[in-house]
Design a protein around this motif. Structure first.
Motif, mmCIF file in Angstrom:
data_model
loop_
_atom_site.group_PDB
_atom_site.id
_atom_site.type_symbol
_atom_site.label_atom_id
_atom_site.label_comp_id
_atom_site.label_asym_id
_atom_site.label_seq_id
_atom_site.Cartn_x
_atom_site.Cartn_y
_atom_site.Cartn_z
ATOM 1 N N LYS A 106 -37.494 8.996 -25.412
ATOM 2 C CA LYS A 106 -36.069 8.795 -25.634
ATOM 3 C C LYS A 106 -35.366 10.111 -25.295
ATOM 4 O O LYS A 106 -35.834 10.885 -24.491
ATOM 5 N N PRO B 220 -38.149 1.122 -29.558
ATOM 6 C CA PRO B 220 -37.272 1.090 -30.732
ATOM 7 C C PRO B 220 -37.745 1.989 -31.862
ATOM 8 O O PRO B 220 -38.904 2.385 -31.924
ATOM 9 N N PRO C 249 -33.986 -4.476 -32.766
ATOM 10 C CA PRO C 249 -32.843 -4.022 -31.969
ATOM 11 C C PRO C 249 -32.575 -4.940 -30.790
ATOM 12 O O PRO C 249 -33.505 -5.449 -30.152
ATOM 13 N N ALA D 239 -31.921 -0.765 -26.693
ATOM 14 C CA ALA D 239 -32.296 0.603 -27.031
ATOM 15 C C ALA D 239 -32.114 1.465 -25.792
ATOM 16 O O ALA D 239 -32.420 1.043 -24.689
ATOM 17 N N GLN E 191 -30.094 3.075 -30.681
ATOM 18 C CA GLN E 191 -30.414 1.678 -30.448
ATOM 19 C C GLN E 191 -29.382 0.808 -31.139
ATOM 20 O O GLN E 191 -28.683 1.247 -32.050
ATOM 21 N N LYS F 168 -24.671 0.536 -33.492
ATOM 22 C CA LYS F 168 -25.438 1.531 -32.736
ATOM 23 C C LYS F 168 -25.855 2.656 -33.678
ATOM 24 O O LYS F 168 -25.012 3.276 -34.334
ATOM 25 N N TYR G 131 -30.764 8.051 -32.860
ATOM 26 C CA TYR G 131 -32.128 8.424 -33.204
ATOM 27 C C TYR G 131 -32.150 9.718 -34.013
ATOM 28 O O TYR G 131 -31.404 10.664 -33.709
#
Length: 461
Positions: free
Chosen positions: A86, A124, A153, A156, A161, A176, A179
């Motif tokens: 991510k 996710p 989710p 993502a 996500q 939303k 993270y």
């Protein structure tokens, strides 16, 4: 679906939305180590492939065949790693995937699926982490505000996500959630990617990777600030509220790391149209995409500055939905009219005016001399869509433009080295280039000249 956010702080059981750090960095050190290890593995593999390529050259394999094999293997490893991450790695992969249309077909085919996945998907967060963030941001009675929540989710992406839910007033909403540790992870990833620019240059010779990574790193703070995103989305939503073809979800509420907007039902994104859309769909949504990009500055005073296909949603009634307003270029009063005037001068083949305008705007530094014919050769391909009432964008055309700019000829890098991009034009240039790349991926035929006449100040004057 939607991944927007909101600003009103009212609602039962919370006393208003609050920003807390509870649970935000839980588990981050171990994930950061894992992320760093995965990114660090890339140059090791690159060195091995380069050595293998040199060995094959020594035993007589054709140079082009060896280079292609090294490029493909390098690209496969890059996207295998980026696809698992991510933060900054995912954000960079999404930004770079926009330029897939500029790459040779023999290179892009083996990992086109990875490009699409980077545009529209990411692994996710665990449900327990999501609940911990809700409790920290909305308070322990958060379920009195968010009375329904789909634990899986709906989407993502790079820094957050999206979950589907229902607000206490009955509205279906998109939630939303950022993270944990996203800020530190993004900055770390983008710094490391910038250092790996030599390896990326082998796989993607037409894309200048380091400036892209540097620009993304500079914008991390804005994209992580959901308050700024909520404000931008609110303004875009109001500006396009009565538009029959474009829909922007309304803002409901926000905290530091949560954005909640009205839910927008969609059938997918432009990424799916790029993959398997009918010609009529490609033309229709390509035109709406171009109209939105150019209309945003005049209507909302902002340019949507994250033009990757996952941010553009296909609505069942034929409208185009737009989400993710974390990256915007604020242009009060619209795009600078000088852009339209110089583009129109180029369309009219008045390159003396173009050269003078480039110099007065700072694109040509004092003392730098450049022939009008060379500027014409360098810019003409980018002016071409504005010459026609209808223009068909395609991958071959986009590759030709990328190759023209990257070749070490007078009209290529030789000219590019003499052109300076003022900071105020950096995002505008990136969005315009990315927009043309997406239109080329779509293979869309669009009334590009008419769109410019409607929405680009100075072009029709």
């Amino acid at each position: 679906m939607s991944d927007g956010g909101t600003t009103s702080d009212d609602g039962p059981g919370t006393g208003g939305a609050r920003s807390r750090n509870s649970g935000r960095d839980s588990g981050v050190p171990q994930r950061s180590i894992s992320r760093a290890a995965k990114l660090a593995s890339l140059p090791i593999g690159f060195a091995g492939r380069t050595t293998l390529g040199m060995g094959r050259r020594l035993v007589g394999a054709p140079a082009n065949a060896v280079l292609t094999e090294v490029q493909i293997r390098t690209a496969e490893q890059i996207f295998a790693v980026l696809g698992e991450l991510k933060g900054g790695a995912m954000k960079f992969g999404q930004a770079m995937s926009v330029y897939e249309a500029a790459m040779p077909p023999e290179l892009v085919e083996p990992y086109r699926h990875a490009f699409t996945r980077l545009q529209d998907d990411a692994p996710p967060m665990p449900t327990s982490t999501v609940h911990r963030i809700f409790a920290g941001e909305l308070g322990p009675k958060w379920r009195e505000q968010l009375i329904e929540l789909d634990e899986s989710p709906a989407a993502a992406a790079s820094i957050g996500q999206v979950h589907r839910g229902r607000w206490y007033d009955g509205r279906e909403v998109a939630v939303k959630v950022q993270y944990p540790g996203a800020a530190g992870a993004m900055r770390s990833d983008l710094r490391q990617i910038g250092r790996l620019s030599r390896m990326f240059a082998v796989a993607f010779p037409s894309i200048d990777v380091k400036p892209l990574a540097d620009e993304l790193a500079e914008r991390v703070r804005e994209e992580l600030d959901y308050g700024l995103e909520a404000q931008a989305q609110r303004e875009f939503s109001a500006a396009f509220a009565d538009d029959p073809q474009i829909i922007v979800p309304e803002v409901v509420t926000h905290t530091e790391t949560i954005l909640i907007t009205t839910w927008m039902e969609s059938k997918g994104s432009l990424a799916q149209v790029i993959t398997d859309g009918l010609p009529s769909e490609r033309d229709h949504y390509g035109e709406l995409f171009a109209r939105f990009l150019f209309a945003g500055p005049s209507r909302a005073g902002m340019l949507h500055a994250d033009p990757h296909p996952g941010n553009y949603r296909i609505i069942g009634d034929g409208r185009l939905g737009v989400v993710d307003f974390g990256a915007v270029a604020r242009v009060p009063g619209g795009l600078p009219p000088v852009i339209g005037r110089l583009l129109r001068a180029a369309v009219d083949d008045d390159y003396a005016t173009v050269v003078d305008g480039l110099r007065s705007e700072g694109f040509l530094k004092p003392g730098v001399r450049i022939d009008e014919e060379i500027i014409r050769s360098y810019l003409e391909p980018f002016v071409e869509p504005a010459r026609h009432d209808l223009f068909t964008f395609d991958r071959d055309w986009m590759r030709e433009q990328a190759q023209r700019v990257s070749r070490p000829a007078r009209e290529g890098l030789g000219t590019a080295m003499k052109i300076n991009l003022p900071p105020s034009y950096l995002l505008i240039h990136r969005v315009w280039s990315g927009g043309l790349a997406i239109l080329s991926q779509l293979g869309a035929t669009a009334p590009f000249r008419g769109i410019l006449e409607e929405s680009l100040p100075g072009f029709a004057d």
